[in-house]
Every structure is written in structure tokens, then in C-alpha cells.
Design an enzyme around this catalytic site. Structure first.
Site, PDB file in Angstrom:
ATOM      1  N   ASP A 119       0.854  -1.185   0.000  1.00  0.00           N
ATOM      2  CA  ASP A 119       0.000   0.000   0.000  1.00  0.00           C
ATOM      3  C   ASP A 119       0.888   1.232   0.000  1.00  0.00           C
ATOM      4  O   ASP A 119       2.000   1.205   0.542  1.00  0.00           O
ATOM      5  CB  ASP A 119      -0.910   0.013   1.232  1.00  0.00           C
ATOM      6  N   ASP A 137      -7.261  -1.319  -4.433  1.00  0.00           N
ATOM      7  CA  ASP A 137      -8.308  -0.925  -3.489  1.00  0.00           C
ATOM      8  C   ASP A 137      -9.255   0.101  -4.111  1.00  0.00           C
ATOM      9  O   ASP A 137     -10.463   0.063  -3.880  1.00  0.00           O
ATOM     10  CB  ASP A 137      -7.690  -0.353  -2.214  1.00  0.00           C
TER      11      ASP A 137
END
Length: 162
Positions: A119, A137
């Protein structure tokens, strides 16, 4: 021969390639936890997520890797079947499914290869940080949002026809 929603899989491929390429660049150029300020409310910050959304189940012994990997595969297969059954003209629904598939596969590949998800998109206000996330995401959330929008629009359409 009728055209099915499978013709929307190109969108899954775009999300998948963009996600994997962005993660590769971050891993190559950043040290773990390194952060670069881009805007007053946004950093590029390299973190590893061993869980799911918001690091859900990240602190467990490792079984969650296989659970989330299996879940992503099952969901992706189910959505591909739904795309196959859909008409290509169901644009909003097909785009939503394709975005979710691309995101789910992107994070699944990361999880299978690394054991975690990379991330790096870090939005914040003052001392409040939204959990760091990635392109996969975004695909999943936008896809879910489109499904909600499609449901609202269908509900309104059915009310008007009553």
C-alpha cells in the site's frame, strides 16, 4: 451470438496492470515506511498490509493470507460468471464487476507473491490519516460504489414504472 459482459474484462486488465506497475515502482524506489509528501493532504508512503481492508486480521499467525487469497479467487470467479451471464449493454454493472475483479486479482497476486499487499496512497488531514491503500483498493471501492449507484438507479426506475 450475443455480446456478454465479458467484453468488459479489458477494464480488469487496466486496473490489474496499473496496480501491479505502481506497486513495483514503489517497492523499487522506496524503503519500507518511507514517505514523500506530495500535497498538504497526501503522501506516498510505502507500507505492507498483512490483513485486509484497514489491516483487518493483520496481527494473526499467517492463515489470513490463504483466507484472503481464496476469497479473492472465489469472488473473481463469481464475478466473471456474472459478467458472462450479463448483456454487454449493462454498462454500470459490468464496469463495477470488472473493477472489482481487477482490484481483487491485483491484491491477490501481491498477497500470493509477497505474503502481504503493498500500500502507498496516504491521505490525511492534520493528525488524522485514512488507512494507506493502493490502486487495487480504488478499483474495488469504485466498483462497489458503482453497484450501489446502479441499485439506486434501478430502484428509482422501478418506482417510476409502478
Amino acid at each position: 451470438m450475443k455480446k456478454t459482459g465479458l467484453s468488459w474484462l479489458w477494464l480488469s486488465v487496466v486496473v490489474l496492470i496499473t496496480d501491479l506497475l505502481s506497486k513495483y515502482i514503489v517497492v523499487q524506489r522506496f524503503e519500507l515506511y518511507e514517505s514523500v509528501n506530495v500535497l498538504p493532504i497526501f503522501n506516498l508512503t510505502y507500507v505492507r498490509n498483512y490483513g485486509a481492508a484497514f489491516s483487518f486480521l493483520a496481527d494473526h499467525s499467517g492463515w489470513q493470507k490463504y483466507f484472503f487469497l481464496g476469497l479473492a479467487i472465489v469472488i473473481s470467479i463469481a464475478l466473471i460468471v456474472m459478467l458472462f451471464k450479463n448483456k454487454a449493454e449493462l454498462k454500470l454493472q459490468n464496469a463495477a464487476y470488472a473493477l472489482i475483479i481487477g482490484g481483487a486479482i491485483g491484491n491477490a497476486i501481491d498477497r500470493a507473491y509477497n505474503g502481504y499487499v503493498v500500500d502507498f496512497l496516504d491521505f490525511y488531514w492534520d493528525i488524522y490519516h485514512y488507512p494507506v491503500f493502493n490502486i487495487a483498493d480504488i478499483g474495488i471501492v469504485v466498483g462497489a460504489g458503482l453497484l450501489i449507484l446502479e441499485s439506486i438507479l434501478e430502484h428509482r426506475k422501478s418506482k417510476k414504472s409502478d
